[in-house]
Structure formats: structure tokens, C-alpha cells
Design a protein around this motif. Structure first.
Motif, mmCIF file in Angstrom:
data_model
loop_
_atom_site.group_PDB
_atom_site.id
_atom_site.type_symbol
_atom_site.label_atom_id
_atom_site.label_comp_id
_atom_site.label_asym_id
_atom_site.label_seq_id
_atom_site.Cartn_x
_atom_site.Cartn_y
_atom_site.Cartn_z
ATOM 1 N N HIS A 24 0.837 -1.200 0.000
ATOM 2 C CA HIS A 24 0.000 0.000 0.000
ATOM 3 C C HIS A 24 0.875 1.255 0.000
ATOM 4 O O HIS A 24 0.663 2.182 -0.785
ATOM 5 C CB HIS A 24 -0.916 -0.015 1.227
ATOM 6 N N LEU A 28 1.245 3.821 -3.393
ATOM 7 C CA LEU A 28 0.909 5.244 -3.278
ATOM 8 C C LEU A 28 2.131 6.102 -3.589
ATOM 9 O O LEU A 28 2.053 7.065 -4.353
ATOM 10 C CB LEU A 28 0.370 5.544 -1.879
ATOM 11 N N LEU A 33 -1.444 4.361 -7.410
ATOM 12 C CA LEU A 33 -2.797 4.452 -6.861
ATOM 13 C C LEU A 33 -3.039 5.818 -6.257
ATOM 14 O O LEU A 33 -2.106 6.475 -5.793
ATOM 15 C CB LEU A 33 -3.006 3.426 -5.739
ATOM 16 N N ARG A 34 -4.314 6.207 -6.213
ATOM 17 C CA ARG A 34 -4.731 7.363 -5.426
ATOM 18 C C ARG A 34 -6.086 7.041 -4.802
ATOM 19 O O ARG A 34 -7.000 6.553 -5.480
ATOM 20 C CB ARG A 34 -4.814 8.626 -6.290
ATOM 21 N N LYS A 35 -6.206 7.324 -3.515
ATOM 22 C CA LYS A 35 -7.417 6.980 -2.766
ATOM 23 C C LYS A 35 -8.574 7.903 -3.119
ATOM 24 O O LYS A 35 -8.407 9.117 -3.230
ATOM 25 C CB LYS A 35 -7.117 7.062 -1.269
ATOM 26 N N SER A 38 -12.633 5.100 1.422
ATOM 27 C CA SER A 38 -12.111 3.946 2.135
ATOM 28 C C SER A 38 -12.291 2.676 1.305
ATOM 29 O O SER A 38 -13.411 2.277 0.976
ATOM 30 C CB SER A 38 -12.837 3.795 3.469
ATOM 31 N N TYR A 41 -10.183 3.101 -4.962
ATOM 32 C CA TYR A 41 -9.005 3.795 -5.477
ATOM 33 C C TYR A 41 -9.143 4.150 -6.958
ATOM 34 O O TYR A 41 -9.825 3.468 -7.722
ATOM 35 C CB TYR A 41 -7.763 2.910 -5.307
ATOM 36 N N ASN A 42 -8.451 5.229 -7.332
ATOM 37 C CA ASN A 42 -8.141 5.498 -8.728
ATOM 38 C C ASN A 42 -6.885 4.719 -9.089
ATOM 39 O O ASN A 42 -5.907 4.731 -8.332
ATOM 40 C CB ASN A 42 -7.848 6.991 -8.952
ATOM 41 N N TYR A 43 -6.911 4.058 -10.232
ATOM 42 C CA TYR A 43 -5.704 3.403 -10.742
ATOM 43 C C TYR A 43 -5.033 4.387 -11.697
ATOM 44 O O TYR A 43 -5.587 4.737 -12.740
ATOM 45 C CB TYR A 43 -6.051 2.110 -11.465
ATOM 46 N N GLY A 149 -4.710 -1.318 1.432
ATOM 47 C CA GLY A 149 -4.762 -0.954 0.021
ATOM 48 C C GLY A 149 -5.546 -1.958 -0.791
ATOM 49 O O GLY A 149 -6.708 -2.249 -0.494
ATOM 50 N N GLY A 153 -9.631 -4.240 -0.223
ATOM 51 C CA GLY A 153 -10.439 -3.100 -0.620
ATOM 52 C C GLY A 153 -11.900 -3.474 -0.723
ATOM 53 O O GLY A 153 -12.285 -4.635 -0.605
#
Length: 575
Positions: A24, A28, A33-35, A38, A41-43, A149, A153
Motif C-alpha cells: 500500500h 501510493l 494508486l490514489r485513494k 475507504s 481507489y483510482n488506478y 490498500g 479493498g
């Protein structure tokens, strides 16, 4: 060839505070990844390249095994889940909602019901079997505590496959074919893995195997034999029965002994000055088939999964203090099987106790000189305990050892659980209606990528296996303002690109240290560096990310040597 200056891969030095595990943190930090929320995520572009490479391997092996790709909806009507009986049984992880017409739906966490409905509508004859369908699809499970992460998820990509056969023999063949395909998949990804026997859980069926990536950070304990190929997770690992006690001196009747305030195994065994292994531990469970007392020796723990499977129960849970008092007449810690008026089953470890001690079903009292089979007779003896490191292997008698692993795939022999409930039938050669026999096979796409990082990283960042790395070679001109350096780097990159190598060209006007740290962080397997002094002397450098080995190579041979290293790494990931 992709140029860094035109790419979106925002690396960071800081580690987000909510990133608990290595994968995780590094995903990041490496800009994969971007959260969003909870467990959601955006890939980012490089992260998506990794997922697509995992998917490509999955598709090639599934297609090669004869499976056909389909795509099923993520939104599923409740009627299908109610047919299988899982609408109420699955739990709160199933995200339920209603549409504007007040009809119930869910976001599919798995697709046994949908695929069974599809097949029962389309398959009519034995001539259409065997049939295996698979998809790679976005799924959702409303985890109570999303964490780690992509490891746990709520929204995730999964490859799920489902086989349909005419009989058990055919189903065994389909299962074996998928098992072998999974072994090839994980070898192609360059992963150290084990296939271990596992409990079937909420999916159901007669047997299953989990595919575990070996990693110290793994959530699951894996049991394996040092002498044969046996492996299982702790929930499933079998324990050999202990040998029966010898015919020692006949013991007298059980004696009641005061044990004021002594209720734990350690306290009672120390107070009575006896071996904890001779204590008969009695635990009361509330189950779907009624209250059940489970007995194990004092040095062992009850395996609730084994108890559930032995009883054929829908659920098993340890009874609370109030229920223990109602059934035994004493608080927890003083229960025993002698005179207990409740269904009782015992682990094999109890049968090996010639004479032991146990609770007297009375506060602050225990019984000693208790003989199993004389003073109490369990309904059955069975394997009901948790395996321990050093136990004998149930297959060959060797020594069992423990390691940690991350589950990335699971294969199940479902039998007729879903096809019978949902009437997925076909006509055999004699025109007789029969129920199809099913199997299901899942792999977490993002979870596999994360597990690869957990297994392959160092203090500088990710160390990708080349088959799933976002890029194969990073080309770094140390100073892009130096014309001859940039030109040399462009030539090498273009040469590799023409040979089909995936090149990431770092054309940023950044300090060399930043470029090197980012290359190590993102884990690109091969790095080519061209600096002013080396280029002036007619050389460049090749660095192997995994081994750290750096070679100074003439410019004329640089692309050839890099290509050879890429091919060598690819060969290491061959199935």
C-alpha cells in the motif's frame, strides 16, 4: 516508448499515514494508486499497466485451458441470490439496494448465481458440456474495515471462472485443468507461491485449494510438510489422531478437588501440579444444530471451522458467559464433560489421555482421575483442533512447518450446490434430466499485484517481476541539456523500442539522484544510465534492479546487452 515528461506518475517521498503494509505504501508513493474513499481507489496510468499485464496473463492461460470469456453485470437482482439461499446468509459484505421501482438488487461480490442462471437458460444437452466461462470484472464487497490498500479493498477487479460438467468425473477433470492453469499463471508472474488445501467457506462445495504468495507480511498462516507436497491453511490443516493410551493401572473414581479462582489451563495445571496435556478442556458452542460441548486437551485449541464442518452446521460461535452458566451450572473455566447434559464431541487428543483432570461444573472445583470412555463418552471423536508447528504430516508422517502467505487465488469444487438449487439441468444421452456439476475459480487482479510487491521489494522501493512490471527498461539521460548525452539516450531507447521492449524514458530536467530514486521506487527491472563522462568515453551503464549489479557497456553494445537482460528475465518467468 513513453516519456516521463508526458506521463502522469506522481511519486512522493512521504508515506500516507493510513498505509499499513508495504504494498500500500509503495503503490501510493510510486504513483500507481490514489485513494478516492475507504477501500476505493483510482488506478493511475502505471498502476493500470500493471493490472492489464496481470489480466493478459490470466486471459492467455484461461483461453489456453479452454475457458470462454464473458462479461456479466455487476448489478444483480435479489431473486437470483434468494434462489441459491445466499441473500440472507452472505452477510453485510453484500451491498444491497433498491431501484426506483422498489426492486432489490446487490453489487455482485461473486457471480455463482448469475452464471448458473445464464447456463440453465442456454445449456440443454450433454453435447454442450463441459463448459467453462470466465470474466475479469469489477466487484464490490462492503468490508467492515477496508485496509491494506488493494489487499482488502471494497471495490476490486477479479478473474472469476465457472465450470459446468455432466458428472463428478468431468468436474474433477475441469478442476484439475484450472488448478494447473493457476500454477502456470503464478509462475509466469514470477511469484513464489504454494497451493494449499482450504475450507470452502461461504462459497460452499466439497473441496478447495488456495493459492498463496509466500511473504512475511502475509495475513494467513500456511502449513506445509518438509518431506512431501502436502500444504494447507491453518483452518483446513489436518491433525493425525494420537495413539490410544496404554493399559496402565486402573484409576479410582473421579475425585473433586477445590481449585479456588483457578480457571485457566495454566492456573489449574500449576495448582494441581499436573501436565497441561492431561487437562480436558471443555468449551461450549452455540450452533445452528443446538448447543454442543467440544473437548480438547489442555495444550490444544479448538478449530471452529472443523467443528462447523463436522456438525454440518450453518454457524458455530463460542457461548457467552450467561449461556455457559445455564448449561453447566458454573462460570467459564469450570466446565467438564462428566455428567454434562448436552451433546458432546471430542478431539482425538482427548482419547489419548489415560487419566486426566477437568472442570467439575461447579464454581472453584475440578475433577481429577477422570478416564475418557469410562466417566464420559463423547458422541464422536474427530479432528477438531488447530494444527501446531511440529505436528506430524497427515500424508507422510513428516514434520509440519509454518510460513506466512497472501491468498491471491482460490479454486472450488462446488458440486451441485448452486445448479441443484437453481435447476441448472441438461438431458443426458438417454434423454434423462440431470443436474450439472460445477466448479468455480477466482483470482484477485489487484491483490495479486499487491502481493507481488509484498514479496518483491527492498528499502528503495518495488522490485517488479518483469512480466507484470509497468515498464521493462528505464532509460535515464543524467543531464538532458547535454546534447550528446540526450542523443545517445534517444538512440538506445529507440533501438529497444523497435525491438518491442517497453521503454520508460526519463527526459525530466531533474537532478540525477531524484531520477535514480524514482527508478528504484517504481521498480522497473532494468535501468540504463547515460552520463556525460561515460558517453564522452563511449560507454553507458546497465543496472539490474533485482540484484543491484551494474555493468559499464560500450555504447554500441548497450541496447543489445539491455535486450539480452530483458529476455533473460522473461525466461525466468516462463511457466
Amino acid at each position: 516508448m513513453i516519456r516521463y515528461s508526458r506521463y502522469l506518475m506522481p511519486t512522493t517521498k512521504e508515506t500516507p499515514s493510513d498505509a499499513e503494509v508495504v504494498s500500500h505504501r509503495l503503490m501510493l508513493r510510486a504513483g500507481l494508486l490514489r485513494k478516492v474513499a475507504s477501500g476505493i481507489y483510482n488506478y493511475m496510468p502505471a498502476g493500470l499497466r500493471v493490472l492489464r499485464k496481470v489480466e493478459r496473463i490470466l486471459r492467455e492461460e484461461m483461453d489456453g485451458a479452454g475457458a470462454l470469456e464473458v462479461l456479466m453485470p455487476s448489478v444483480v437482482p435479489s431473486e437470483l441470490w434468494k434462489e441459491s439461499g445466499r441473500w440472507d446468509a452472505y452477510g453485510k459484505e453484500l451491498l444491497r439496494f433498491k431501484d426506483r421501482a422498489d426492486r432489490e438488487f446487490c453489487l455482485g461480490p461473486t457471480h455463482e448465481e448469475v452464471v448458473t442462471d445464464l447456463v440453465r437458460r442456454e445449456v440443454r444437452s450433454y453435447r454442450q458440456l463441459p463448459l467453462t466461462l470466465y470474466q475479469i470484472q469489477d466487484k464490490f464487497r462492503d468490508e467492515i474495515r477496508p485496509r491494506f490498500g488493494l489487499m482488502r479493498g471494497r471495490e476490486f477487479f477479479m478473474k472469476d471462472a465457472y465450470s459446468f460438467d455432466a458428472d463428478d468425473e468431468g468436474a474433477a477433470g475441469s478442476y484439475r485443468k484450472m488448478y494447473e492453469a493457476y500454477c502456470r499463471i503464478f509462475r509466469r508472474m514470477g511469484l513464489d507461491f504454494r497451493a494449499v488445501e482450504a475450507d470452502t467457506g461461504t462459497i460452499g462445495g466439497s473441496s478447495s485449494h488456495e493459492f498463496m504468495v509466500i511473504a512475511d507480511s502475509g495475513e494467513d498462516a500456511i502449513v506445509s510438510c518438509g518431506s512431501c507436497s502436502y500444504g494447507a491453511n491453518v483452518e483446513k490443516a489436518e491433525c493425525l489422531p494420537f495413539s490410544a493410551p496404554g493399559s496402565g493401572a486402573t484409576k479410582g473414581e473421579p475425585r473433586k478437588v477445590a481449585t479456588p479462582g483457578k480457571r485457566t489451563i495454566e492456573e489449574v495445571s500449576a495448582f494441581l501440579a499436573i501436565d497441561p496435556a492431561t487437562l480436558i478442556k471443555t468449551l461450549l458452542f452455540e450452533t445452528s444444530v443446538g448447543d454442543v460441548a467440544v473437548l480438547v486437551s489442555g495444550v490444544h485449541e479448538v478449530n471452529e471451522i472443523k467443528v462447523k464442518n463436522h456438525l454440518g452446521a450453518e454457524y458455530v460461535r463460542l457461548a457467552g458467559e450467561e449461556r455457559v452458566r445455564q448449561v453447566t451450572g458454573a462460570p467459564s473455566g469450570f466446565a467438564g464433560p462428566v455428567g454434562l447434559s448436552v451433546r458432546t464431541i471430542a478431539d482425538h487428543s482427548v482419547r489419548s489421555i489415560a487419566s486426566g483432570a477437568t472442570g467439575a461444573n461447579e464454581k472453584d472445583f475440578h475433577l481429577v482421575d477422570v478416564v475418557p470412555g469410562r466417566d464420559f463418552v463423547p458422541e464422536a471423536y474427530a479432528d477438531l483442533r488447530v494444527v501446531r508447528e511440529g505436528d506430524p504430516c497427515p500424508r507422510c508422517g513428516g514434520t509440519l512447518r509454518f510460513s506466512r502467505g497472501i491468498e491471491v487465488g482460490h479454486v472450488f469444487r462446488l458440486g451441485t450446490k448452486y445448479s441443484e438449487a437453481m435447476r441448472a439441468v441438461y438431458l443426458d444421452e438417454g434423454g434423462k434430466e440431470r443436474v450439472t456439476v460445477m466448479g468455480c475459480y477466482g483470482i484477485g487482479v489487484g491483490r495479486t499485484a499487491a502481493a507481488a510487491i509484498e514479496q518483491n521489494h527492498d528499502g528503495d522501493g518495488i522490485v517488479w517481476p518483469i512480466s507484470i512490471a509497468p515498464f521493462e527498461v528505464a532509460v535515464i539521460p543524467v543531464n538532458v541539456k547535454q546534447a550528446d548525452v540526450l542523443a545517445a539516450a534517444e538512440r538506445v531507447a529507440a533501438d529497444l523500442d523497435a525491438r518491442g521492449v517497453e521503454v520508460f524514458f526519463d527526459d525530466r530536467e531533474e537532478r540525477p539522484g531524484i531520477k535514480f530514486k524514482d527508478a528504484d521506487l517504481t521498480g522497473i527491472p532494468v535501468r540504463i544510465t547515460l552520463g556525460e563522462k561515460n558517453v564522452a568515453a563511449g560507454f553507458g551503464e546497465i543496472r539490474d534492479r533485482k540484484t543491484g549489479e551494474t555493468l559499464r557497456i560500450p555504447l554500441a553494445e548497450l541496447a543489445n546487452e539491455a535486450f539480452a537482460l530483458v529476455e533473460k528475465k522473461k525466461a525466468e518467468c516462463a511457466p
